[in-house]
Structure formats: structure tokens, C-alpha cells
Scaffold this motif. Structure first.
Motif, PDB file in Angstrom:
ATOM      1  N   LYS A  64       0.846  -1.189   0.000  1.00  0.00           N
ATOM      2  CA  LYS A  64       0.000   0.000   0.000  1.00  0.00           C
ATOM      3  C   LYS A  64       0.886   1.245   0.000  1.00  0.00           C
ATOM      4  O   LYS A  64       0.600   2.208  -0.677  1.00  0.00           O
ATOM      5  CB  LYS A  64      -0.896  -0.040   1.240  1.00  0.00           C
ATOM      6  N   GLY A  65       1.976   1.169   0.751  1.00  0.00           N
ATOM      7  CA  GLY A  65       2.930   2.267   0.780  1.00  0.00           C
ATOM      8  C   GLY A  65       2.343   3.556   1.298  1.00  0.00           C
ATOM      9  O   GLY A  65       1.343   3.584   2.020  1.00  0.00           O
ATOM     10  N   ALA A  66       2.962   4.643   0.893  1.00  0.00           N
ATOM     11  CA  ALA A  66       2.594   5.967   1.384  1.00  0.00           C
ATOM     12  C   ALA A  66       1.166   6.343   1.026  1.00  0.00           C
ATOM     13  O   ALA A  66       0.526   7.099   1.756  1.00  0.00           O
ATOM     14  CB  ALA A  66       3.564   7.010   0.845  1.00  0.00           C
ATOM     15  N   GLU A  67       0.642   5.822  -0.068  1.00  0.00           N
ATOM     16  CA  GLU A  67      -0.727   6.173  -0.451  1.00  0.00           C
ATOM     17  C   GLU A  67      -1.752   5.725   0.590  1.00  0.00           C
ATOM     18  O   GLU A  67      -2.844   6.260   0.642  1.00  0.00           O
ATOM     19  CB  GLU A  67      -1.074   5.588  -1.813  1.00  0.00           C
ATOM     20  N   GLY A  68      -1.397   4.778   1.403  1.00  0.00           N
ATOM     21  CA  GLY A  68      -2.306   4.300   2.434  1.00  0.00           C
ATOM     22  C   GLY A  68      -2.207   5.054   3.752  1.00  0.00           C
ATOM     23  O   GLY A  68      -2.906   4.738   4.701  1.00  0.00           O
ATOM     24  N   TRP A  69      -1.336   6.059   3.819  1.00  0.00           N
ATOM     25  CA  TRP A  69      -1.139   6.791   5.061  1.00  0.00           C
ATOM     26  C   TRP A  69      -2.290   7.745   5.341  1.00  0.00           C
ATOM     27  O   TRP A  69      -2.847   8.364   4.440  1.00  0.00           O
ATOM     28  CB  TRP A  69       0.137   7.626   5.012  1.00  0.00           C
ATOM     29  N   VAL A  71      -3.466  11.258   7.739  1.00  0.00           N
ATOM     30  CA  VAL A  71      -2.786  12.545   7.949  1.00  0.00           C
ATOM     31  C   VAL A  71      -1.748  12.471   9.062  1.00  0.00           C
ATOM     32  O   VAL A  71      -0.701  13.122   8.975  1.00  0.00           O
ATOM     33  CB  VAL A  71      -3.789  13.708   8.196  1.00  0.00           C
ATOM     34  N   GLU A  72      -2.003  11.662  10.081  1.00  0.00           N
ATOM     35  CA  GLU A  72      -1.035  11.527  11.175  1.00  0.00           C
ATOM     36  C   GLU A  72       0.241  10.844  10.700  1.00  0.00           C
ATOM     37  O   GLU A  72       1.342  11.219  11.092  1.00  0.00           O
ATOM     38  CB  GLU A  72      -1.636  10.759  12.359  1.00  0.00           C
ATOM     39  N   GLN A  73       0.101   9.841   9.844  1.00  0.00           N
ATOM     40  CA  GLN A  73       1.283   9.144   9.329  1.00  0.00           C
ATOM     41  C   GLN A  73       2.098  10.053   8.413  1.00  0.00           C
ATOM     42  O   GLN A  73       3.322  10.004   8.414  1.00  0.00           O
ATOM     43  CB  GLN A  73       0.871   7.865   8.594  1.00  0.00           C
ATOM     44  N   VAL A  74       1.410  10.889   7.640  1.00  0.00           N
ATOM     45  CA  VAL A  74       2.114  11.863   6.793  1.00  0.00           C
ATOM     46  C   VAL A  74       2.892  12.825   7.681  1.00  0.00           C
ATOM     47  O   VAL A  74       4.073  13.087   7.446  1.00  0.00           O
ATOM     48  CB  VAL A  74       1.131  12.628   5.868  1.00  0.00           C
ATOM     49  N   LYS A  91      -0.857  18.394   7.994  1.00  0.00           N
ATOM     50  CA  LYS A  91      -1.894  17.804   8.841  1.00  0.00           C
ATOM     51  C   LYS A  91      -3.080  18.758   8.942  1.00  0.00           C
ATOM     52  O   LYS A  91      -4.232  18.336   8.806  1.00  0.00           O
ATOM     53  CB  LYS A  91      -1.341  17.489  10.229  1.00  0.00           C
ATOM     54  N   LYS A  92      -2.793  20.021   9.152  1.00  0.00           N
ATOM     55  CA  LYS A  92      -3.850  21.035   9.267  1.00  0.00           C
ATOM     56  C   LYS A  92      -4.696  21.091   7.993  1.00  0.00           C
ATOM     57  O   LYS A  92      -5.907  21.262   8.044  1.00  0.00           O
ATOM     58  CB  LYS A  92      -3.224  22.397   9.551  1.00  0.00           C
ATOM     59  N   GLU A  93      -4.055  20.921   6.844  1.00  0.00           N
ATOM     60  CA  GLU A  93      -4.752  20.975   5.554  1.00  0.00           C
ATOM     61  C   GLU A  93      -5.363  19.633   5.150  1.00  0.00           C
ATOM     62  O   GLU A  93      -5.991  19.521   4.105  1.00  0.00           O
ATOM     63  CB  GLU A  93      -3.798  21.460   4.457  1.00  0.00           C
ATOM     64  N   GLY A  94      -5.146  18.595   5.962  1.00  0.00           N
ATOM     65  CA  GLY A  94      -5.741  17.299   5.677  1.00  0.00           C
ATOM     66  C   GLY A  94      -5.018  16.491   4.606  1.00  0.00           C
ATOM     67  O   GLY A  94      -5.618  15.662   3.927  1.00  0.00           O
ATOM     68  N   VAL A  95      -3.704  16.708   4.464  1.00  0.00           N
ATOM     69  CA  VAL A  95      -2.929  15.980   3.458  1.00  0.00           C
ATOM     70  C   VAL A  95      -2.674  14.556   3.954  1.00  0.00           C
ATOM     71  O   VAL A  95      -1.993  14.344   4.953  1.00  0.00           O
ATOM     72  CB  VAL A  95      -1.590  16.693   3.153  1.00  0.00           C
ATOM     73  N   ASP A  96      -3.266  13.594   3.244  1.00  0.00           N
ATOM     74  CA  ASP A  96      -3.002  12.189   3.556  1.00  0.00           C
ATOM     75  C   ASP A  96      -2.023  11.650   2.520  1.00  0.00           C
ATOM     76  O   ASP A  96      -1.489  12.399   1.696  1.00  0.00           O
ATOM     77  CB  ASP A  96      -4.301  11.377   3.584  1.00  0.00           C
ATOM     78  N   GLY A  97      -1.783  10.349   2.541  1.00  0.00           N
ATOM     79  CA  GLY A  97      -0.800   9.760   1.639  1.00  0.00           C
ATOM     80  C   GLY A  97      -1.146   9.879   0.176  1.00  0.00           C
ATOM     81  O   GLY A  97      -0.262  10.083  -0.670  1.00  0.00           O
TER      82      GLY A  97
END
Length: 164
Positions: A64-69, A71-74, A91-97
Motif C-alpha cells: 500500500k505504501g505511502a498512499e495508504g497513510w 494525515v497523522e502518518q504523513v 496535517k492542518k490541511e488534511g494531506v493524507d498519503g
């Protein structure tokens, strides 16, 4: 402190612990590794089952890699790579993997306010590393497609037809 393994006999867990096996090394255990340990048949099967499930989970996460992260994992990855401030912004902007691996230099400036060009390039370089790992994994999977005898390669089908 004793390792906890749900569904494994306590004596087997204790034996694993005295042999230096912890939660991290459990996934790499082979059947031959268990040969020298005094673990009964039931405990042995339980350990093998748990190790197999953990291996499958680890492989799924790796694939799955980074795409499965989330926002906390990012944010954690950004912090571990020396980009704590930018990680907090993401994190504030909601950027996930999914979003992370698709970010471009322009996005870092326009959407996340990373003003210094050098810093944006450093961040993109790290993200490119994640993208490259994904490509390498995907490439390895695609290099060796599994074929059954029921579906031979097209060349073999042609040869079989012409020999009949």
C-alpha cells in the motif's frame, strides 16, 4: 516485559521471549527457527499462524505504501525527515498519503505556504523517494506475471495449433 500474542499459549510466548524473539522478529521466524526451541506442537502451530498473519499485514502495508497513510502518518513521516513545520501544515490541511505522493512544487507554495524554493525542492525530493519506491514495487510485481498451463503464452498457443 513479556510479549503479548493473542491466541498463543503462554508457555510458547515465554519460550519465544527467552530466545530473544519479540514482536518485530516474530514475523521473520521460519519453521526451522522454532526447531531448537522447546515449544509443543500446539504452541508451535499457534506461533506459526500468528507470524504468518503478521507477515501478511506487513506485506499489505508495504504494498500500500505511502498512499495508504492517514494525515497523522504523513505528519510523522515529514517530522522524521526533518520537515516538522511543513508536516504540521499538511496535517492542518488534511494531506493524507494519496495527496502527499501527488504534491508538486507549485502546490507546496500555493496551497501550503512553503515560501523558500530550496525547501520546496527538498520536500519534493523526499516525496520523489516515496514515488520511486512505489514504482520499484510495482515494477517487480509486473515483471513476473504468473501463468497457469491452462493459459500458455500466445506464442506457445500458436505452436500448439500449428503442430495439431
Amino acid at each position: 516485559e513479556t510479549m503479548r500474542l493473542e491466541g498463543v499459549r503462554a508457555d510458547a510466548v515465554e519460550t519465544l521471549g527467552t530466545n530473544g524473539v519479540d514482536g518485530e522478529t516474530l514475523v521473520d521466524l521460519e519453521e526451522s527457527d522454532l526447531d531448537g526451541m522447546k515449544i509443543g506442537l500446539i504452541g508451535r502451530k499457534q506461533v506459526q499462524f500468528v507470524a504468518e498473519r503478521r507477515r501478511e499485514g506487513r506485506m499489505n502495508e508495504e504494498l500500500k505504501g505511502a498512499e495508504g497513510w492517514d494525515v497523522e502518518q504523513v505528519e510523522k513521516w515529514m517530522t522524521e525527515n526533518g520537515m516538522k513545520e511543513e508536516g504540521a501544515k499538511m496535517k492542518k490541511e488534511g494531506v493524507d498519503g494519496v495527496v502527499l505522493v501527488r504534491l508538486e512544487v507549485k502546490d507546496l507554495m500555493d496551497e501550503l505556504g512553503v515560501g523558500v524554493l530550496k525547501r520546496r525542492k527538498e520536500i519534493i525530493s523526499k516525496i520523489d523517494g516515496l514515488r520511486q519506491r512505489k514504482k520499484e514495487k510495482n515494477g517487480k510485481e509486473e515483471e513476473e506475471p504468473k501463468r497457469s498451463n491452462a493459459n500458455p503464452p500466445p506464442q506457445q498457443q500458436q505452436q500448439e495449433k500449428s503442430s495439431n
